[in-house]
Design a protein around this motif. Structure first.
Motif, PDB file in Angstrom:
ATOM      1  N   MET A   1      41.417  36.729  32.536  1.00 15.91           N
ATOM      2  CA  MET A   1      40.079  36.775  33.108  1.00 15.91           C
ATOM      3  C   MET A   1      39.320  35.530  32.658  1.00 15.91           C
ATOM      4  N   LYS A   2      38.594  34.957  33.596  1.00 16.91           N
ATOM      5  CA  LYS A   2      37.742  33.820  33.271  1.00 16.91           C
ATOM      6  C   LYS A   2      36.305  34.328  33.182  1.00 16.91           C
ATOM      7  N   VAL A   3      35.604  33.884  32.163  1.00 17.82           N
ATOM      8  CA  VAL A   3      34.190  34.202  32.009  1.00 17.82           C
ATOM      9  C   VAL A   3      33.412  32.968  32.440  1.00 17.82           C
ATOM     10  N   LYS A  94      36.590  46.443  29.396  1.00 16.34           N
ATOM     11  CA  LYS A  94      36.742  47.088  30.707  1.00 16.34           C
ATOM     12  C   LYS A  94      36.958  46.045  31.797  1.00 16.34           C
ATOM     13  N   PHE A  95      36.210  44.940  31.724  1.00 14.23           N
ATOM     14  CA  PHE A  95      36.411  43.855  32.697  1.00 14.23           C
ATOM     15  C   PHE A  95      37.856  43.357  32.642  1.00 14.23           C
ATOM     16  N   GLU A  96      38.381  43.203  31.433  1.00 17.13           N
ATOM     17  CA  GLU A  96      39.769  42.750  31.255  1.00 17.13           C
ATOM     18  C   GLU A  96      40.737  43.771  31.858  1.00 17.13           C
ATOM     19  N   LYS A 101      39.312  38.675  38.199  1.00 19.65           N
ATOM     20  CA  LYS A 101      39.733  37.280  38.076  1.00 19.65           C
ATOM     21  C   LYS A 101      38.664  36.461  37.356  1.00 19.65           C
ATOM     22  N   ARG A 102      37.404  36.708  37.738  1.00 23.74           N
ATOM     23  CA  ARG A 102      36.300  35.969  37.133  1.00 23.74           C
ATOM     24  C   ARG A 102      35.079  36.879  37.048  1.00 23.74           C
TER      25      ARG A 102
END
Length: 159
Positions: A1-3, A94-96, A101-102
């Motif tokens: 994942m990109k932040v 959770k995002f992971e 993707k971003r």
């Protein structure tokens, strides 16, 4: 994942630039970080509500150009949901898990975020009921993302 930190305005103060560089370096262990700045719009002295709306819309159009359809967008908004650091870390985890993707965190300019960005946002979060300068908010956000990854990885970090 990109932040991605998507924000209005450039950082001019050396102490903010140094803090941003430090947290960017620290975060490189955990995630791919991207900081995208769009130009802020000049605001007239004694701007009317309509003038403010125009400025927000112009900044919002610049922000929207950097948001793709599949991006998960989190707007930093004083009306958003508040989290403590552990809850925020859980949110990052959770995002992971959801394999976004971003994930884009949007920081508006000095007049706030326009309605079109708030509507596009998947969620809104707030770090306080207080208002912070957007330059400082960038540092606070980076620190909390770093703290979140330390928590996720069961690594020590001061409380």
């Amino acid at each position: 994942m990109k932040v991605c930190i998507l924000c209005v305005g450039k950082i001019k103060e050396k102490f903010f630039v140094d803090a941003i560089k430090e947290y960017t370096k620290r975060l490189s262990r955990y995630t791919k970080l991207e900081i995208v700045e769009v130009n802020d719009e000049k605001t007239k002295e004694n701007a009317s509500d309509r003038d403010i709306e125009i400025v927000q819309d112009m900044e919002g159009q610049r922000l929207l150009r950097h948001i793709d359809e599949g991006d998960y967008v989190v707007a930093l908004d004083i009306q958003g949901k508040m989290y403590d650091s552990v809850q925020f870390a859980d949110k990052l985890a959770k995002f992971e898990m959801e394999r976004h993707k971003r994930v884009i965190f949007v920081i508006g300019g000095s007049l706030g975020i326009c309605e079109s960005i708030l509507k596009r946002a998947n969620e809104k979060i707030s770090f306080s009921k207080m208002t912070f300068p957007h330059q400082l908010m960038r540092v606070i956000l980076l620190e909390q993302i770093y703290r979140g990854y330390r928590i996720i990885n069961n690594e020590p970090y001061h409380k």
